[in-house]
Design a protein around this motif. Structure first.
Motif, PDB file in Angstrom:
ATOM      1  N   ASN A   1       0.385  -1.191   0.116  1.00  0.00           N
ATOM      2  CA  ASN A   1       0.074   0.430  -0.174  1.00  0.00           C
ATOM      3  C   ASN A   1       0.935   1.307  -0.062  1.00  0.00           C
ATOM      4  O   ASN A   1       2.123   1.070   0.781  1.00  0.00           O
ATOM      5  CB  ASN A   1      -0.798   0.158   1.109  1.00  0.00           C
ATOM      6  CG  ASN A   1      -1.466  -0.787   1.237  1.00  0.00           C
ATOM      7  OD1 ASN A   1      -2.369  -0.970  -0.243  1.00  0.00           O
ATOM      8  ND2 ASN A   1      -2.225  -1.918   2.428  1.00  0.00           N
TER       9      ASN A   1
ATOM     10  N   ILE B   1      -4.264   0.972  -2.334  1.00  0.00           N
ATOM     11  CA  ILE B   1      -3.972  -0.472  -2.648  1.00  0.00           C
ATOM     12  C   ILE B   1      -3.058  -1.323  -3.399  1.00  0.00           C
ATOM     13  O   ILE B   1      -3.203  -0.062  -4.762  1.00  0.00           O
ATOM     14  CB  ILE B   1      -4.672  -1.113  -1.365  1.00  0.00           C
ATOM     15  CG1 ILE B   1      -6.402  -1.606  -3.167  1.00  0.00           C
ATOM     16  CG2 ILE B   1      -5.589  -1.239  -0.764  1.00  0.00           C
ATOM     17  CD1 ILE B   1      -7.465  -2.019  -3.078  1.00  0.00           C
TER      18      ILE B   1
ATOM     19  N   THR C   1      -4.947   5.986   1.146  1.00  0.00           N
ATOM     20  CA  THR C   1      -4.183   5.011   1.407  1.00  0.00           C
ATOM     21  C   THR C   1      -5.007   3.920  -0.297  1.00  0.00           C
ATOM     22  O   THR C   1      -5.818   4.184  -0.503  1.00  0.00           O
ATOM     23  CB  THR C   1      -4.984   3.559   2.014  1.00  0.00           C
ATOM     24  OG1 THR C   1      -4.611   4.954   3.354  1.00  0.00           O
ATOM     25  CG2 THR C   1      -3.484   2.742   1.904  1.00  0.00           C
TER      26      THR C   1
END
Length: 196
Positions: free
Chosen positions: A21, A62, A60
């Motif tokens: 991530n 992924i 964030t």
């Protein structure tokens, strides 16, 4: 759900990797209006606000997001297009944008023409995405109208306001952008595939 009308330009202040991530710390003039768990489109990619500190917030991405978008190429100091999710009952000034990038494209040409700009993009046709003349396309989160639609290439015309208030002013030939194809067109295409 978004409209593709860019609300603000953000600056990438920090990028931290945790496993696969990437955590992006962004500065924006709309940070003070954000809440944790809120969706914000970053260059057209819907990401969730996970932390807020003064004028900075963190989102964030992924690995799947990094694989399908240009977010993995961002560097500290880069400018990005920002749009908060639309409110129910607001005008839909652009078009229906989900914030789910379909693929990336490469800018192949920038041509200034009498106070406006034409940007041409080429994308991989293997993913079977299509544009249509005068149809909608989202480029780095910006709702635009397709001109000169071809099998794996299209152009967009950018007016001075859009040029100045989005990252188009920094975009040059060779740069990678995020594309979200028109959601209605994607459903029509899929229905036709199922019928054949």
């Amino acid at each position: 759900m978004f409209t593709g009308i860019i609300e603000d330009l953000g600056t990438v202040n920090d990028i931290n990797q945790e496993g696969s991530n990437l955590h992006f710390t962004i500065t924006s003039t709309v940070t003070h209006e954000l809440k944790i768990d809120q969706s914000v489109a970053h260059n057209g990619v819907c990401l969730t606000v996970v932390a807020i500190d003064n004028n900075e917030y963190v989102v964030t991405a992924i690995q799947e997001t990094l694989d399908k978008t240009n977010l993995g190429t961002l560097k500290t100091g880069d400018t990005i297009n920002l749009e908060r999710a639309m409110k129910l009952g607001d005008r839909l000034d652009g078009h229906i944008v989900q914030g789910h990038v379909d693929q990336t494209a490469t800018c192949t040409r920038v041509k200034e023409e009498d106070g406006s700009w034409y940007f041409t993009f080429e994308y991989d046709p293997a993913l079977s995405n299509v544009t249509i003349e005068k149809g909608s396309i989202t480029v780095n989160g910006v709702s635009l109208t397709v001109v000169n639609s071809k099998l794996n290439e299209f152009s967009v015309a950018i007016i001075p306001y859009t040029y100045e208030h989005t990252t188009f002013k920094n975009l040059k030939a060779g740069d990678e952008v995020n594309l979200e194809f028109d959601v209605i067109g994607k459903y029509v295409k899929r229905l036709n595939e199922l019928r054949n």
